[in-house]
Design an enzyme around this catalytic site. Structure first.
Site, PDB file in Angstrom:
ATOM      1  N   ARG A   1      -8.790   1.309   9.549  1.00  0.00           N
ATOM      2  CA  ARG A   1      -8.593  -0.492  10.068  1.00  0.00           C
ATOM      3  C   ARG A   1      -9.886  -0.865  10.490  1.00  0.00           C
ATOM      4  O   ARG A   1      -9.759  -2.041  11.595  1.00  0.00           O
ATOM      5  CB  ARG A   1      -7.363  -0.085  10.253  1.00  0.00           C
ATOM      6  CG  ARG A   1      -5.997  -0.560   9.698  1.00  0.00           C
ATOM      7  CD  ARG A   1      -5.347  -0.231  10.846  1.00  0.00           C
ATOM      8  NE  ARG A   1      -3.986  -0.546  10.665  1.00  0.00           N
ATOM      9  CZ  ARG A   1      -2.704  -0.895   9.916  1.00  0.00           C
ATOM     10  NH1 ARG A   1      -3.004   0.702   9.293  1.00  0.00           N
ATOM     11  NH2 ARG A   1      -1.485  -1.222   9.487  1.00  0.00           N
TER      12      ARG A   1
ATOM     13  N   ARG B   1      12.314  -5.983   4.276  1.00  0.00           N
ATOM     14  CA  ARG B   1      11.635  -4.070   4.347  1.00  0.00           C
ATOM     15  C   ARG B   1      12.729  -2.985   4.808  1.00  0.00           C
ATOM     16  O   ARG B   1      13.376  -3.771   5.845  1.00  0.00           O
ATOM     17  CB  ARG B   1      10.406  -3.655   4.722  1.00  0.00           C
ATOM     18  CG  ARG B   1       9.792  -2.107   4.391  1.00  0.00           C
ATOM     19  CD  ARG B   1       8.668  -1.984   4.829  1.00  0.00           C
ATOM     20  NE  ARG B   1       8.351  -2.112   5.753  1.00  0.00           N
ATOM     21  CZ  ARG B   1       7.052  -2.548   6.478  1.00  0.00           C
ATOM     22  NH1 ARG B   1       6.158  -1.488   5.555  1.00  0.00           N
ATOM     23  NH2 ARG B   1       6.278  -2.375   7.265  1.00  0.00           N
TER      24      ARG B   1
ATOM     25  N   ARG C   1      11.660  -0.911  10.277  1.00  0.00           N
ATOM     26  CA  ARG C   1      10.953  -0.694  11.375  1.00  0.00           C
ATOM     27  C   ARG C   1      11.329  -2.116  12.836  1.00  0.00           C
ATOM     28  O   ARG C   1      11.310  -2.958  12.623  1.00  0.00           O
ATOM     29  CB  ARG C   1      10.062  -1.226  11.220  1.00  0.00           C
ATOM     30  CG  ARG C   1       9.754   0.449  10.050  1.00  0.00           C
ATOM     31  CD  ARG C   1       7.998   0.226   9.525  1.00  0.00           C
ATOM     32  NE  ARG C   1       6.312  -0.312   9.784  1.00  0.00           N
ATOM     33  CZ  ARG C   1       5.705  -0.362   9.404  1.00  0.00           C
ATOM     34  NH1 ARG C   1       5.899   0.517   8.224  1.00  0.00           N
ATOM     35  NH2 ARG C   1       5.213  -0.746   9.882  1.00  0.00           N
TER      36      ARG C   1
ATOM     37  N   ARG D   1       0.777  -8.582  13.818  1.00  0.00           N
ATOM     38  CA  ARG D   1       0.197  -7.526  12.301  1.00  0.00           C
ATOM     39  C   ARG D   1      -0.931  -8.333  11.759  1.00  0.00           C
ATOM     40  O   ARG D   1      -1.913  -7.715  11.698  1.00  0.00           O
ATOM     41  CB  ARG D   1       0.690  -6.595  12.309  1.00  0.00           C
ATOM     42  CG  ARG D   1       1.068  -5.927  13.106  1.00  0.00           C
ATOM     43  CD  ARG D   1       2.981  -5.085  12.368  1.00  0.00           C
ATOM     44  NE  ARG D   1       2.948  -4.630  11.367  1.00  0.00           N
ATOM     45  CZ  ARG D   1       3.571  -3.664  10.447  1.00  0.00           C
ATOM     46  NH1 ARG D   1       5.085  -5.192  10.652  1.00  0.00           N
ATOM     47  NH2 ARG D   1       4.016  -3.903   9.374  1.00  0.00           N
TER      48      ARG D   1
ATOM     49  N   LYS E   1       0.758  -0.925   0.131  1.00  0.00           N
ATOM     50  CA  LYS E   1       0.611   0.047  -0.145  1.00  0.00           C
ATOM     51  C   LYS E   1       0.587   1.276   0.163  1.00  0.00           C
ATOM     52  O   LYS E   1       0.382   1.692  -0.946  1.00  0.00           O
ATOM     53  CB  LYS E   1      -0.901   0.258   1.260  1.00  0.00           C
ATOM     54  CG  LYS E   1      -1.489  -1.535   1.839  1.00  0.00           C
ATOM     55  CD  LYS E   1      -2.925  -1.221   2.669  1.00  0.00           C
ATOM     56  CE  LYS E   1      -1.790  -0.782   4.147  1.00  0.00           C
ATOM     57  NZ  LYS E   1      -1.154  -2.459   4.285  1.00  0.00           N
TER      58      LYS E   1
HETATM   59  P1  AP5 Z   1       5.107  -2.022   1.465  1.00  0.00           P
HETATM   60  O1  AP5 Z   1       4.554  -0.832   1.007  1.00  0.00           O
HETATM   61  O2  AP5 Z   1       5.532  -1.066   2.620  1.00  0.00           O
HETATM   62  O3  AP5 Z   1       3.294  -2.458   2.619  1.00  0.00           O
HETATM   63  P2  AP5 Z   1       2.299  -1.714   3.189  1.00  0.00           P
HETATM   64  O4  AP5 Z   1       1.221  -2.606   2.826  1.00  0.00           O
HETATM   65  O5  AP5 Z   1       2.799  -0.115   3.339  1.00  0.00           O
HETATM   66  O6  AP5 Z   1       2.976  -1.863   4.767  1.00  0.00           O
HETATM   67  P3  AP5 Z   1       2.750  -1.959   6.300  1.00  0.00           P
HETATM   68  O7  AP5 Z   1       3.862  -2.371   6.989  1.00  0.00           O
HETATM   69  O8  AP5 Z   1       3.177  -0.630   5.851  1.00  0.00           O
HETATM   70  O9  AP5 Z   1       1.465  -2.011   6.285  1.00  0.00           O
HETATM   71  P4  AP5 Z   1       0.657  -2.084   7.849  1.00  0.00           P
HETATM   72  O10 AP5 Z   1      -0.193  -1.463   7.392  1.00  0.00           O
HETATM   73  O11 AP5 Z   1       0.947  -2.891   8.898  1.00  0.00           O
HETATM   74  O12 AP5 Z   1       1.792  -0.364   8.751  1.00  0.00           O
HETATM   75  P5  AP5 Z   1       1.412   1.251   8.839  1.00  0.00           P
HETATM   76  O13 AP5 Z   1       2.649   1.914   9.178  1.00  0.00           O
HETATM   77  O14 AP5 Z   1       0.346   1.498   8.177  1.00  0.00           O
HETATM   78  O15 AP5 Z   1       5.358  -2.747   1.429  1.00  0.00           O
HETATM   79  C1  AP5 Z   1       6.430  -4.272   2.416  1.00  0.00           C
HETATM   80  C2  AP5 Z   1       7.441  -4.266   1.360  1.00  0.00           C
HETATM   81  O16 AP5 Z   1       7.753  -4.773   0.221  1.00  0.00           O
HETATM   82  C3  AP5 Z   1       8.100  -3.220   0.950  1.00  0.00           C
HETATM   83  O17 AP5 Z   1       9.866  -3.886   1.597  1.00  0.00           O
HETATM   84  C4  AP5 Z   1       8.896  -3.264   0.066  1.00  0.00           C
HETATM   85  O18 AP5 Z   1       9.567  -3.057  -0.697  1.00  0.00           O
HETATM   86  C5  AP5 Z   1       7.985  -4.282  -0.892  1.00  0.00           C
HETATM   87  N1  AP5 Z   1       7.135  -4.708  -2.176  1.00  0.00           N
HETATM   88  C6  AP5 Z   1       5.885  -3.936  -1.751  1.00  0.00           C
HETATM   89  N2  AP5 Z   1       5.064  -4.325  -2.776  1.00  0.00           N
HETATM   90  C7  AP5 Z   1       5.922  -5.145  -3.822  1.00  0.00           C
HETATM   91  C8  AP5 Z   1       6.122  -5.789  -4.302  1.00  0.00           C
HETATM   92  N3  AP5 Z   1       4.814  -5.352  -5.781  1.00  0.00           N
HETATM   93  N4  AP5 Z   1       7.044  -6.794  -4.725  1.00  0.00           N
HETATM   94  C9  AP5 Z   1       8.051  -6.920  -3.967  1.00  0.00           C
HETATM   95  N5  AP5 Z   1       8.043  -6.522  -3.385  1.00  0.00           N
HETATM   96  C10 AP5 Z   1       7.372  -5.322  -3.514  1.00  0.00           C
HETATM   97  O19 AP5 Z   1       0.924   1.137  10.589  1.00  0.00           O
HETATM   98  C11 AP5 Z   1       1.881   0.454  12.179  1.00  0.00           C
HETATM   99  C12 AP5 Z   1       1.317   0.573  12.680  1.00  0.00           C
HETATM  100  O20 AP5 Z   1       0.368   1.999  12.832  1.00  0.00           O
HETATM  101  C13 AP5 Z   1       0.339  -0.315  12.652  1.00  0.00           C
HETATM  102  O21 AP5 Z   1       0.301  -1.620  13.001  1.00  0.00           O
HETATM  103  C14 AP5 Z   1      -1.047   0.219  14.302  1.00  0.00           C
HETATM  104  O22 AP5 Z   1      -0.621   0.003  15.408  1.00  0.00           O
HETATM  105  C15 AP5 Z   1      -0.491   1.692  14.024  1.00  0.00           C
HETATM  106  N6  AP5 Z   1      -2.113   2.463  12.770  1.00  0.00           N
HETATM  107  C16 AP5 Z   1      -1.842   2.567  11.509  1.00  0.00           C
HETATM  108  N7  AP5 Z   1      -3.244   2.622  11.206  1.00  0.00           N
HETATM  109  C17 AP5 Z   1      -3.368   2.819  11.931  1.00  0.00           C
HETATM  110  C18 AP5 Z   1      -4.597   3.136  12.137  1.00  0.00           C
HETATM  111  N8  AP5 Z   1      -5.723   3.519  11.308  1.00  0.00           N
HETATM  112  N9  AP5 Z   1      -5.707   2.734  13.175  1.00  0.00           N
HETATM  113  C19 AP5 Z   1      -4.966   2.166  14.220  1.00  0.00           C
HETATM  114  N10 AP5 Z   1      -3.870   1.826  14.237  1.00  0.00           N
HETATM  115  C20 AP5 Z   1      -2.345   2.089  13.314  1.00  0.00           C
END
Ligand code: AP5
Length: 230
Positions: free
Chosen positions: A92, A131, A164, A175, A20
């Site tokens: 979420r 990552r 991270r 997660r 994403k």
């Molecule tokens: P990446 O693009 O980083 O994946 P992502 O879907 O963004 O994954 P996240 O881990 O960032 O999502 P998340 O939802 O858990 O974390 P967030 O920061 O929102 O890609 C991942 C890896 O794959 C990278 O290395 C990339 O290079 C590689 N890649 C990507 N596409 C690829 C492809 N097509 N082929 C090969 N490789 C690829 O949230 C973190 C924390 O914050 C949560 O756990 C929670 O505690 C809190 N939080 C955030 N938002 C909320 C909310 N709305 N409500 C409550 N808590 C929240």
């Protein structure tokens, strides 16, 4: 009379590691559609040492969700000033989705589409544990699938890349479990509203971008922003 300006307001819905953030950054860089990443916003609070950051960190490090009231305050501030955006990592929970609907209805800015990223469990774990990212900008890389030109250094601003604290194997599993329990229900929520579009996100980064562009209901144009599809 000129045609009304079109807006694109997307939600990227998918499990941790689905891509994403990667795809949001691609669309932001190419088409200027603003990425709102709640994860990046929270991590900035953590780095800045704010009260909100201190509270959020305990949840984030455990792989749990930050409570809804904190998240709604944060998202309201972000959405106020902009017309086109991609929500990355928000909503979420069903409570967040309902509150978002209210907020956007009052602002006259309804969501135009929800893109659901489909990726299997093993691929998610591999992506997350490999990552590296720039904590300042949120730009992400992968040791194997998307390496930077110089190990540990961001291609764009030369800043250091880090892993991270929530990308360890144990926290990743937690997660993914939380996603299944609390977030996956949003697929039905948006399907019932006729907004959900599923893409297969196993392919390369470039091919996933192409799938998104092929599935959004408008043309995202590098020259002029958002245009209607003929
Ligand atoms: P990446 O693009 O980083 O994946 P992502 O879907 O963004 O994954 P996240 O881990 O960032 O999502 P998340 O939802 O858990 O974390 P967030 O920061 O929102 O890609 C991942 C890896 O794959 C990278 O290395 C990339 O290079 C590689 N890649 C990507 N596409 C690829 C492809 N097509 N082929 C090969 N490789 C690829 O949230 C973190 C924390 O914050 C949560 O756990 C929670 O505690 C809190 N939080 C955030 N938002 C909320 C909310 N709305 N409500 C409550 N808590 C929240």
């Amino acid at each position: 009379m000129s045609a009304p300006r079109l807006a694109v307001r997307l939600i990227f819905l998918g499990p941790p590691g689905a891509g994403k953030g990667t795809q949001s950054k691609v669309l932001e860089d190419r088409f200027g559609v603003f990425q709102i990443s709640t994860g990046d916003l929270l991590r900035k609070h953590v780095v800045d040492g704010t009260e909100l950051g201190k509270e959020a960190k305990t949840y984030m490090d455990a792989g749990a969700l930050v409570p809804d009231p904190i998240m709604m305050g944060m998202i309201g501030q972000q959405i106020g000033a902009i017309d086109s955006f991609i929500l990355d990592g928000f909503p979420r929970t069903v409570a967040q989705a309902e509150a978002l609907d209210d907020l956007l209805a009052r602002a006259g800015k309804p969501i135009t589409q929800v893109i659901q990223f489909g990726v299997n469990h093993d691929t998610l774990v591999r992506r997350l544990t490999g990552r590296w990212s720039n904590p300042r900008t949120g730009r992400v890389y992968h040791v194997e699938f998307n390496p930077p030109k110089v190990h540990g250094i961001d291609d764009e601003d030369g800043g250091p890349l880090m892993q991270r604290t929530d990308d360890t194997r144990d926290v990743v599993e937690k997660r993914l479990q939380i996603y299944a329990e609390q977030t996956a229900a949003l697929k039905d929520y948006y399907r019932r509203r006729g907004l959900l579009q599923r893409i297969d996100a196993h392919a390369s980064i470039e091919d996933v971008t192409a799938a998104i562009l092929g599935n959004v209901n408008v043309i995202l144009s590098e020259a002029s922003g958002v245009e209607a599809k003929p």
